[in-house]
Design an enzyme around this catalytic site. Structure first.
Site, PDB file in Angstrom:
ATOM      1  N   HIS A 118       0.810  -1.222   0.000  1.00 30.86           N
ATOM      2  CA  HIS A 118       0.000   0.000   0.000  1.00 30.86           C
ATOM      3  C   HIS A 118       0.843   1.271   0.000  1.00 30.86           C
ATOM      4  CE1 HIS A 118      -3.658  -2.411   1.747  1.00 30.86           C
ATOM      5  NE2 HIS A 118      -3.438  -2.640   0.472  1.00 30.86           N
ATOM      6  N   CYS A 146       5.105  19.667  -7.972  1.00 27.81           N
ATOM      7  CA  CYS A 146       6.132  18.792  -8.523  1.00 27.81           C
ATOM      8  C   CYS A 146       7.213  19.655  -9.194  1.00 27.81           C
ATOM      9  CB  CYS A 146       5.503  17.841  -9.542  1.00 27.81           C
ATOM     10  SG  CYS A 146       6.719  16.872 -10.451  1.00 27.81           S
ATOM     11  N   SER A 188      -7.176  -7.357   9.604  1.00 24.90           N
ATOM     12  CA  SER A 188      -8.576  -7.783   9.684  1.00 24.90           C
ATOM     13  C   SER A 188      -8.937  -8.729   8.536  1.00 24.90           C
ATOM     14  CB  SER A 188      -9.498  -6.553   9.655  1.00 24.90           C
ATOM     15  OG  SER A 188      -9.217  -5.773   8.512  1.00 24.90           O
TER      16      SER A 188
HETATM   17  P1  OAD Z   1      -7.509  -3.082  10.284  1.00 26.40           P
HETATM   18  O1  OAD Z   1      -7.660  -1.873  11.137  1.00 26.40           O
HETATM   19  O2  OAD Z   1      -8.586  -3.410   9.351  1.00 26.40           O
HETATM   20  O3  OAD Z   1      -7.274  -4.341  11.209  1.00 26.40           O
HETATM   21  C1  OAD Z   1      -6.314  -4.314  12.236  1.00 26.40           C
HETATM   22  C2  OAD Z   1      -6.291  -5.672  12.895  1.00 26.40           C
HETATM   23  O4  OAD Z   1      -5.245  -5.673  13.868  1.00 26.40           O
HETATM   24  C3  OAD Z   1      -7.579  -6.061  13.620  1.00 26.40           C
HETATM   25  O5  OAD Z   1      -7.994  -7.361  13.208  1.00 26.40           O
HETATM   26  C4  OAD Z   1      -7.173  -6.046  15.095  1.00 26.40           C
HETATM   27  O6  OAD Z   1      -7.869  -7.034  15.849  1.00 26.40           O
HETATM   28  C5  OAD Z   1      -5.709  -6.368  15.000  1.00 26.40           C
HETATM   29  N1  OAD Z   1      -4.885  -5.922  16.146  1.00 26.40           N
HETATM   30  C6  OAD Z   1      -5.087  -4.873  16.968  1.00 26.40           C
HETATM   31  N2  OAD Z   1      -4.102  -4.788  17.872  1.00 26.40           N
HETATM   32  C7  OAD Z   1      -3.258  -5.819  17.618  1.00 26.40           C
HETATM   33  C8  OAD Z   1      -2.042  -6.261  18.196  1.00 26.40           C
HETATM   34  N3  OAD Z   1      -1.475  -5.633  19.243  1.00 26.40           N
HETATM   35  N4  OAD Z   1      -1.448  -7.363  17.664  1.00 26.40           N
HETATM   36  C9  OAD Z   1      -2.012  -8.022  16.618  1.00 26.40           C
HETATM   37  N5  OAD Z   1      -3.144  -7.638  16.024  1.00 26.40           N
HETATM   38  C10 OAD Z   1      -3.764  -6.544  16.522  1.00 26.40           C
HETATM   39  O7  OAD Z   1      -6.091  -2.923   9.530  1.00 26.40           O
HETATM   40  P2  OAD Z   1      -5.573  -3.707   8.235  1.00 26.40           P
HETATM   41  O8  OAD Z   1      -6.085  -5.081   8.189  1.00 26.40           O
HETATM   42  O9  OAD Z   1      -4.122  -3.472   8.179  1.00 26.40           O
HETATM   43  O10 OAD Z   1      -5.439   0.401   3.385  1.00 26.40           O
HETATM   44  O11 OAD Z   1      -6.265  -2.841   7.109  1.00 26.40           O
HETATM   45  C11 OAD Z   1      -6.006  -3.133   5.769  1.00 26.40           C
HETATM   46  C12 OAD Z   1      -6.027  -1.875   4.946  1.00 26.40           C
HETATM   47  O12 OAD Z   1      -7.252  -1.173   5.161  1.00 26.40           O
HETATM   48  C13 OAD Z   1      -4.967  -0.863   5.330  1.00 26.40           C
HETATM   49  O13 OAD Z   1      -3.698  -1.131   4.753  1.00 26.40           O
HETATM   50  C14 OAD Z   1      -5.538   0.422   4.827  1.00 26.40           C
HETATM   51  C15 OAD Z   1      -6.972   0.256   5.289  1.00 26.40           C
HETATM   52  O14 OAD Z   1      -7.922   0.953   4.575  1.00 26.40           O
HETATM   53  C16 OAD Z   1      -5.158   1.532   2.726  1.00 26.40           C
HETATM   54  O15 OAD Z   1      -5.043   2.603   3.284  1.00 26.40           O
HETATM   55  C17 OAD Z   1      -5.016   1.334   1.253  1.00 26.40           C
END
Ligand code: OAD
Length: 246
Positions: A118, A146, A188
């Site tokens: 990303h 730019c 997630s």
């Molecule tokens: P999310 O905010 O969707 O999910 C974060 C996950 O981390 C959740 O399942 C939490 O339960 C978990 N979590 C929280 N604390 C934690 C810890 N200490 N250890 C392990 N896990 C923990 O974030 P992403 O899945 O990264 O995209 O989201 C994916 C994408 O959605 C991001 O890259 C971003 C967003 O929109 C863009 O900006 C393009």
């Protein structure tokens, strides 16, 4: 408690792939996206801040929101989870680290080759031609122009509705299709195409390990679920791997 059967599988592993999401940086103080109350998308509307249309409508608003996130990340330090993973390339015959995060904390912990799906908050590029612009002034306010073509600069991150960087997606897809162990850490598992990588790995009969304090759509499919915050679990897992080496 790390299941001994997982340690056995890791001892035999040929290619280990790790996919991280915002949860790996949560213990560094970087907010996640989808958690109730604290998640960024609980407080901000992605359609107003993280789309090409939003940038076209109000470039200053979008630029400043990313400037705020850049500052937040600048005050954060890698945690024990990032640090543990930085040592994993030396532990397995082949290792691939893929992240959805834009915070650069894996690199700050010492990970050298990180597949960034990303983008990265620390970089900017031209909103016109897309070329990277390494020298730019970190000023608040309107996005700088730019130096080559005068169009506005934008953060080098993927917005909703945009395609992922092709080279990164290809490296990630090839690694997922080739690995024998796939870790999904702190994500997630809702955002595609990143969330599809683990499906490729499952399809190839890889062992899938999820590290997350909460359940996700992946949880029921995972071979091992290590339910809890990533930093402590990764430190413990890495200590076991080190014992095996000794
Ligand atoms: P999310 O905010 O969707 O999910 C974060 C996950 O981390 C959740 O399942 C939490 O339960 C978990 N979590 C929280 N604390 C934690 C810890 N200490 N250890 C392990 N896990 C923990 O974030 P992403 O899945 O990264 O995209 O989201 C994916 C994408 O959605 C991001 O890259 C971003 C967003 O929109 C863009 O900006 C393009």
């Amino acid at each position: 408690m790390i299941p001994p059967a997982l340690l056995d599988r890791l001892r035999q592993a040929r290619h280990v792939v790790v996919l991280t999401g915002a949860g790996i940086s949560a213990e560094s103080g970087v907010p996640t996206f989808r958690e109730a109350l604290t998640g960024l998308w609980a407080r901000y509307d992605p359609l107003e801040l993280a789309t090409p249309e939003a940038f076209a409508r109000d470039p200053e608003l979008v630029w400043n929101w990313y400037a705020w996130r850049r500052e937040l990340v600048g005050q954060s330090r890698p945690n024990a989870g990032h640090e543990a993973l930085a040592g994993w390339p030396a532990r397995f015959p082949r290792f691939t680290l893929i992240t959805q995060n834009v915070d650069g904390l894996h690199q700050a912990a010492g990970s050298r080759e990180v597949v960034e799906l990303h983008g990265n908050l620390g970089r900017v590029r031209c909103s016109g031609a897309g070329h990277p612009v390494p020298d730019w002034q970190r000023l608040d306010g309107a996005p700088p122009a730019c130096p080559r073509c005068g169009r506005l600069l934008r953060p080098d991150v993927v917005w909703f509705g945009e395609t992922l960087p092709a080279a990164a997606l290809q490296s990630a897809s090839e690694a997922a299709a080739d690995c024998d162990v796939f870790f999904s850490i702190g994500t997630s598992s809702l955002v595609y195409p990143a969330a599809g990588l683990v499906e490729d790995a499952l399809g190839r009969r890889a062992i899938v390990v999820e590290i997350n304090p909460a359940e996700t759509p992946l949880t029921v499919h995972a071979t091992f679920v290590l339910a809890g915050p990533a930093a402590g679990i990764l430190a413990e897992l890495t200590a076991h791997l080190a014992e095996q080496d000794g």
